[in-house]
Motif scaffolding. Structure first.
Motif, PDB file in Angstrom:
ATOM      1  N   VAL A 181       0.842  -1.192   0.000  1.00  0.00           N
ATOM      2  CA  VAL A 181       0.000   0.000   0.000  1.00  0.00           C
ATOM      3  C   VAL A 181       0.875   1.239   0.000  1.00  0.00           C
ATOM      4  CG1 VAL A 181      -1.878  -1.152   1.226  1.00  0.00           C
ATOM      5  CG2 VAL A 181      -0.138   0.081   2.522  1.00  0.00           C
ATOM      6  N   ASP A 182       0.255   2.371  -0.285  1.00  0.00           N
ATOM      7  CA  ASP A 182       0.950   3.649  -0.261  1.00  0.00           C
ATOM      8  C   ASP A 182       0.737   4.285   1.112  1.00  0.00           C
ATOM      9  OD1 ASP A 182       1.405   6.596  -0.658  1.00  0.00           O
ATOM     10  OD2 ASP A 182       1.886   5.891  -2.680  1.00  0.00           O
ATOM     11  N   LEU A 183       1.831   4.686   1.756  1.00  0.00           N
ATOM     12  CA  LEU A 183       1.740   5.265   3.085  1.00  0.00           C
ATOM     13  C   LEU A 183       0.932   6.556   3.108  1.00  0.00           C
ATOM     14  CD1 LEU A 183       5.408   4.664   4.257  1.00  0.00           C
ATOM     15  CD2 LEU A 183       3.367   3.518   5.130  1.00  0.00           C
ATOM     16  N   ARG A 184       0.950   7.283   1.998  1.00  0.00           N
ATOM     17  CA  ARG A 184       0.164   8.514   1.922  1.00  0.00           C
ATOM     18  C   ARG A 184      -1.324   8.202   1.927  1.00  0.00           C
ATOM     19  NH1 ARG A 184       3.061  10.474  -3.448  1.00  0.00           N
ATOM     20  NH2 ARG A 184       2.700   8.244  -3.781  1.00  0.00           N
ATOM     21  N   ALA A 185      -1.699   7.105   1.262  1.00  0.00           N
ATOM     22  CA  ALA A 185      -3.109   6.683   1.273  1.00  0.00           C
ATOM     23  C   ALA A 185      -3.530   6.254   2.676  1.00  0.00           C
ATOM     24  CB  ALA A 185      -3.320   5.548   0.272  1.00  0.00           C
ATOM     25  N   LEU A 195      -0.191  -0.514  11.570  1.00  0.00           N
ATOM     26  CA  LEU A 195       0.148   0.160  10.318  1.00  0.00           C
ATOM     27  C   LEU A 195       0.864   1.477  10.588  1.00  0.00           C
ATOM     28  CD1 LEU A 195      -3.203  -0.328   8.345  1.00  0.00           C
ATOM     29  CD2 LEU A 195      -1.003  -1.408   7.801  1.00  0.00           C
ATOM     30  N   PRO A 196       1.837   1.837   9.769  1.00  0.00           N
ATOM     31  CA  PRO A 196       2.542   3.123   9.947  1.00  0.00           C
ATOM     32  C   PRO A 196       1.785   4.267   9.276  1.00  0.00           C
ATOM     33  CG  PRO A 196       3.591   1.889   8.197  1.00  0.00           C
ATOM     34  CD  PRO A 196       2.457   1.026   8.706  1.00  0.00           C
ATOM     35  N   TRP A 197       0.538   4.474   9.678  1.00  0.00           N
ATOM     36  CA  TRP A 197      -0.266   5.473   8.981  1.00  0.00           C
ATOM     37  C   TRP A 197      -0.033   6.888   9.510  1.00  0.00           C
ATOM     38  CZ3 TRP A 197      -6.110   4.084  10.192  1.00  0.00           C
ATOM     39  CH2 TRP A 197      -6.310   4.002  11.569  1.00  0.00           C
ATOM     40  N   TYR A 237       1.607  13.332   6.372  1.00  0.00           N
ATOM     41  CA  TYR A 237       0.521  14.251   6.725  1.00  0.00           C
ATOM     42  C   TYR A 237       0.232  14.214   8.226  1.00  0.00           C
ATOM     43  CZ  TYR A 237      -0.152  13.112   1.786  1.00  0.00           C
ATOM     44  OH  TYR A 237       0.041  12.847   0.459  1.00  0.00           O
ATOM     45  N   SER A 238       1.289  14.348   9.033  1.00  0.00           N
ATOM     46  CA  SER A 238       1.125  14.219  10.472  1.00  0.00           C
ATOM     47  C   SER A 238       2.144  15.068  11.217  1.00  0.00           C
ATOM     48  CB  SER A 238       1.292  12.754  10.898  1.00  0.00           C
ATOM     49  OG  SER A 238       2.629  12.327  10.691  1.00  0.00           O
ATOM     50  N   TYR A 239       1.841  15.319  12.476  1.00  0.00           N
ATOM     51  CA  TYR A 239       2.799  15.965  13.378  1.00  0.00           C
ATOM     52  C   TYR A 239       4.058  15.124  13.486  1.00  0.00           C
ATOM     53  CZ  TYR A 239       4.858  17.360  17.845  1.00  0.00           C
ATOM     54  OH  TYR A 239       5.724  17.752  18.832  1.00  0.00           O
ATOM     55  N   PRO A 253      -3.651   3.822  -4.980  1.00  0.00           N
ATOM     56  CA  PRO A 253      -2.304   3.431  -5.416  1.00  0.00           C
ATOM     57  C   PRO A 253      -1.386   4.637  -5.547  1.00  0.00           C
ATOM     58  CG  PRO A 253      -3.810   3.449  -7.274  1.00  0.00           C
ATOM     59  CD  PRO A 253      -4.639   3.754  -6.060  1.00  0.00           C
ATOM     60  N   PRO A 254      -0.085   4.413  -5.667  1.00  0.00           N
ATOM     61  CA  PRO A 254       0.870   5.523  -5.781  1.00  0.00           C
ATOM     62  C   PRO A 254       0.556   6.489  -6.907  1.00  0.00           C
ATOM     63  CG  PRO A 254       2.041   3.484  -5.325  1.00  0.00           C
ATOM     64  CD  PRO A 254       0.610   3.112  -5.547  1.00  0.00           C
ATOM     65  N   VAL A 255       0.071   5.989  -8.037  1.00  0.00           N
ATOM     66  CA  VAL A 255      -0.212   6.882  -9.163  1.00  0.00           C
ATOM     67  C   VAL A 255      -1.310   7.876  -8.787  1.00  0.00           C
ATOM     68  CG1 VAL A 255      -1.890   5.252 -10.173  1.00  0.00           C
ATOM     69  CG2 VAL A 255      -0.787   6.971 -11.622  1.00  0.00           C
ATOM     70  N   ALA A 256      -2.285   7.430  -8.021  1.00  0.00           N
ATOM     71  CA  ALA A 256      -3.358   8.325  -7.584  1.00  0.00           C
ATOM     72  C   ALA A 256      -2.850   9.320  -6.554  1.00  0.00           C
ATOM     73  CB  ALA A 256      -4.522   7.512  -7.022  1.00  0.00           C
ATOM     74  N   MET A 257      -2.006   8.858  -5.634  1.00  0.00           N
ATOM     75  CA  MET A 257      -1.478   9.754  -4.608  1.00  0.00           C
ATOM     76  C   MET A 257      -0.490  10.760  -5.197  1.00  0.00           C
ATOM     77  SD  MET A 257      -3.218   9.075  -2.021  1.00  0.00           S
ATOM     78  CE  MET A 257      -2.401  10.402  -1.136  1.00  0.00           C
ATOM     79  N   ASP A 258       0.279  10.358  -6.200  1.00  0.00           N
ATOM     80  CA  ASP A 258       1.172  11.309  -6.876  1.00  0.00           C
ATOM     81  C   ASP A 258       0.365  12.434  -7.506  1.00  0.00           C
ATOM     82  OD1 ASP A 258       3.375   9.836  -6.151  1.00  0.00           O
ATOM     83  OD2 ASP A 258       3.530   8.771  -8.076  1.00  0.00           O
ATOM     84  N   TRP A 259      -0.722  12.068  -8.174  1.00  0.00           N
ATOM     85  CA  TRP A 259      -1.583  13.079  -8.795  1.00  0.00           C
ATOM     86  C   TRP A 259      -2.206  13.976  -7.722  1.00  0.00           C
ATOM     87  CZ3 TRP A 259      -6.696  14.343  -8.198  1.00  0.00           C
ATOM     88  CH2 TRP A 259      -7.230  15.217  -9.142  1.00  0.00           C
ATOM     89  N   ALA A 260      -2.680  13.362  -6.619  1.00  0.00           N
ATOM     90  CA  ALA A 260      -3.313  14.134  -5.548  1.00  0.00           C
ATOM     91  C   ALA A 260      -2.323  15.095  -4.906  1.00  0.00           C
ATOM     92  CB  ALA A 260      -3.897  13.187  -4.502  1.00  0.00           C
ATOM     93  N   GLU A 261      -1.088  14.661  -4.746  1.00  0.00           N
ATOM     94  CA  GLU A 261      -0.085  15.538  -4.143  1.00  0.00           C
ATOM     95  C   GLU A 261       0.237  16.721  -5.049  1.00  0.00           C
ATOM     96  OE1 GLU A 261       3.425  13.690  -2.672  1.00  0.00           O
ATOM     97  OE2 GLU A 261       2.489  13.509  -0.701  1.00  0.00           O
ATOM     98  N   ARG A 262       0.335  16.455  -6.346  1.00  0.00           N
ATOM     99  CA  ARG A 262       0.637  17.542  -7.280  1.00  0.00           C
ATOM    100  C   ARG A 262      -0.493  18.550  -7.325  1.00  0.00           C
ATOM    101  NH1 ARG A 262       2.274  13.290 -10.658  1.00  0.00           N
ATOM    102  NH2 ARG A 262       0.339  13.525 -11.865  1.00  0.00           N
ATOM    103  N   ARG A 263      -1.733  18.060  -7.295  1.00  0.00           N
ATOM    104  CA  ARG A 263      -2.885  18.943  -7.481  1.00  0.00           C
ATOM    105  C   ARG A 263      -3.492  19.459  -6.181  1.00  0.00           C
ATOM    106  NH1 ARG A 263      -5.107  18.598 -12.659  1.00  0.00           N
ATOM    107  NH2 ARG A 263      -3.417  18.066 -14.107  1.00  0.00           N
TER     108      ARG A 263
END
Length: 504
Positions: A14-18, A137-139, A143-145, A283-293
């Protein structure tokens, strides 16, 4: 073994950002759930309400359950526990001491749910399981303190694989696959009438459901689509190739699936919890897009908004404890291995629990084996509208007899009792917790609930309306059993309980 490990890594990475997005969403749901429940502190969690502690212990307590909320029957004590839970939910949302916040939030959620199981629904089980797997999980790495305050170089990769990620993804698989297995009646599998019966339940019917209800052919089609979606869609998560595509497909289908449920049926937080559960699949491709936008400021080193907020923040309270050990009991690698073994064991146990509950040919759960599930509250059953849709529809009339000889309905602001069907039966319920309680109130096996609810209603009404006090209350259910093919039915008046306001 190498091929198996490669397969597992492809399917369960999984993607840690997700996971961070899921963490934030789960924390938000916990806060929302606490806010809704807090409006009924006295009614649902105190000895002055519908489930006093002695009734819980006599009729609804499992020997292996634990609950700090049962330490007192005072609503004020419950309020303190709610406040503590809210504080740790905020910590989880911000990613402050994420692991500890997750563990404590899970403990307090289990404690709260165990205090009153008669207002629980399937979404509560899923929320509890998300927090349980979240403990491993290392969630909190994005996006955290904790991430903002972490020393050292930035993480080189955002992907992660462990037994906990496998457990998380297989948990989602079990939710949908097992609910399809449990829906084994003809109205789901062959006749296609399940949604007709579901939308006949005025207690949960939403406006969009009213629009769909007059079209039987459409409802038959949607019934089959629903059942086959739940049965087959989860298997896409186990395909080791085109993983990103299939995960996005699963996320998209389930997102609109639950939005559709929320528009047609009154299910409380159920749909939000289910949507939160699939956020970690991005997935990473979705999170990459979300981070850019959308999320660039959260990842921009030091100059991002998130870092600016937390880089200068210091904890208001710091507890330093020093242990002097000549040698740690377990090394980091040994602790990691122990955690992986424990999570794998609980995952296999959960799979067994689900399959045994769905009448698959596996050894049945007995008291000797179910204690662990009840203790950790990893017990689960995804039986919404299973095996068939509940057909005892109707509405409540709280028939109060006043000292002046009037017959009033406490469910209708004290107006003259009227047994006609309300324009919106769903609107009679304050929230989904009350709706679920009212549903359980009907069942014969829960008849012990009836006098406590009746007396609670009398007390609250008389306290608020001393000039129009009731001396006797009858909890009346106008039963409207759903017949096939839109056949009309005459509601039947059933008196579930009668209680009197005895003089002090």
């Amino acid at each position: 073994m190498n091929q198996l490990h490669l397969y597992l890594k492809k399917v369960f990475t999984v993607d840690l950002r997700a996971l961070a997005i899921m963490r934030i969403w789960v924390a938000g749901i916990i806060l929302t759930d606490l806010a809704i429940r807090a409006t009924d502190l006295e009614a649902h969690y105190s000895n002055m309400g519908v489930l006093p502690l002695h009734v819980l212990y006599q009729f609804g307590w499992n020997t292996y359950h634990f609950s700090f909320h049962t330490l007192s029957g005072l609503w004020q004590v419950q309020a303190v526990l709610f406040l503590v839970a809210a504080v740790f939910a905020v910590c989880l949302l911000l990613g402050y001491k994420t692991r500890a916040a997750t563990i404590i939030s899970w403990v307090l959620l289990v404690s709260l749910q165990n205090r009153n199981t008669f207002i629980a629904q399937g979404g509560d089980d899923l929320l509890r399981m998300l927090l349980f797997w979240g403990m491993f999980l290392p969630w909190g790495r994005f996006y955290s303190y904790d991430a903002a305050k972490r020393e050292g170089p930035e993480l080189q990769t955002s992907t992660y694989f462990s037994a906990a990620t496998a457990a998380y993804i297989l948990q989602i698989f079990l939710v949908y696959f097992c609910t399809a297995l449990l829906k084994n009646s003809p109205e789901w599998t062959t006749e296609g009438t399940a949604l007709y019966y579901a939308l006949s339940l005025d207690q949960i019917l939403m406006p969009v459901g009213k629009l769909l209800y007059p079209y039987p052919d459409l409802l038959e089609f949607l019934t089959h689509v629903t059942w086959y979606t739940e049965l087959l869609l989860p298997f896409l998560l186990l395909i080791p190739f085109y993983n990103s595509f299939f995960r996005l497909l699963v996320i998209g289908v389930l997102f609109f699936f639950h939005i559709g449920i929320s528009l047609t049926l009154f299910v409380g937080l159920f749909y939000l919890i289910n949507i939160a559960s699939i956020a970690g699949l991005l997935p990473p491709v979705a999170m990459d897009w979300a981070e850019r936008r959308l999320l660039a400021s959260f990842r921009r080193p030091l100059t991002g908004q998130f870092q600016r907020i937390f880089k200068g923040f210091r904890s208001p309270a710091t507890l330093q404890v020093q242990f002097r050990l000549r040698k740690p009991l377990l090394s980091r690698s040994q602790l990691h291995s122990l955690r992986e073994v424990f999570v794998s064991f609980i995952l296999i146990y959960c799979i067994w629990w689900n399959l045994a509950g769905a009448d698959v040919r596996v050894p049945a759960m007995t008291e000797r084996t179910s204690w662990l599930g009840n203790l950790l509250r990893v017990d689960q059953r995804w039986g919404m509208f299973a095996p068939a849709v509940f057909k005892d529809d109707g509405w409540y009339v709280l028939e109060g007899h006043t000292a002046a000889g009037q017959l009033i309905d406490l469910n209708n602001q004290g107006k003259a009792a009227d047994y006609a069907k309300p324009a919106s039966v769903m609107a009679l319920f304050k929230n989904d917790r009350w709706r679920k309680y009212s549903e359980n109130y009907l069942f014969v096996q829960y008849a012990f609930l009836r006098p406590y609810y009746c007396n609670y209603l009398v007390r609250r009404w008389n306290e608020a309306h001393p000039q129009n006090a009731v001396k006797e209350l009858q909890v009346v259910y106008m039963k409207e059993y759903t017949l096939p093919d839109y056949q009309p039915v005459i509601p039947q008046r059933e008196v579930l309980c009668t209680c009197a306001n005895l003089p002090q």
